[in-house]
Design a protein around this motif. Sequence first.
Motif, short mmCIF file in Angstrom:
data_model
loop_
_atom_site.label_atom_id
_atom_site.label_comp_id
_atom_site.label_asym_id
_atom_site.label_seq_id
_atom_site.Cartn_x
_atom_site.Cartn_y
_atom_site.Cartn_z
N GLU A 1 -3.47 -6.67 2.09
CA GLU A 1 -3.46 -8.13 2.21
C GLU A 1 -3.12 -8.83 0.89
O GLU A 1 -2.70 -9.98 0.90
CB GLU A 1 -4.83 -8.64 2.68
CG GLU A 1 -5.13 -8.33 4.11
CD GLU A 1 -6.57 -8.66 4.50
OE1 GLU A 1 -6.86 -8.62 5.70
OE2 GLU A 1 -7.42 -8.94 3.61
N THR B 1 -7.07 -2.23 3.98
CA THR B 1 -6.69 -3.55 4.48
C THR B 1 -6.70 -4.58 3.35
O THR B 1 -5.77 -5.39 3.24
CB THR B 1 -7.65 -3.99 5.61
OG1 THR B 1 -7.55 -3.06 6.68
CG2 THR B 1 -7.34 -5.40 6.10
N THR B 2 -7.71 -4.54 2.52
CA THR B 2 -7.81 -5.50 1.42
C THR B 2 -6.67 -5.31 0.43
O THR B 2 -6.09 -6.30 -0.04
CB THR B 2 -9.18 -5.37 0.71
OG1 THR B 2 -10.22 -5.48 1.68
CG2 THR B 2 -9.36 -6.45 -0.34
#
Length: 120
Positions: free
Chosen positions: A95, A91-92
């Motif tokens: 993003e 996810t990081t």
Amino acid sequence: MRDIQTREDLNLLMSEFYLKLLADSKINYLFTEVAKIDLEPHLLDLVDFWEQILFDRGSYQKNVLQIHTNLNQLSKLSEVHFAIWLNYFNTTIDENFAGQTAENMKTRALSIATVMKIKL
């Protein structure tokens, strides 16, 4: 969005990643209570590790498997821990970055986590 290209990109990524991990009570205790990491040097080690893995440069020489074996002896690392870790990691990346290096980083993280689960 641009791809991961520099050590500064890795610094940003690891900082953002650890904000997520340390905010999650299902996993944060492994870092704060069990391993008792000193966050700043830990983040530098992680950047060194990923710089070596992704860009084939740097001086990381620690044994990642042994570090996690020692941690596992103190507190069992479960499938749930690995799933949480991988979810926040991916996810990081998503993003903040997009591109071949970002995808390679996610693939390498999955591979490393899989080997660790087998070896632990």
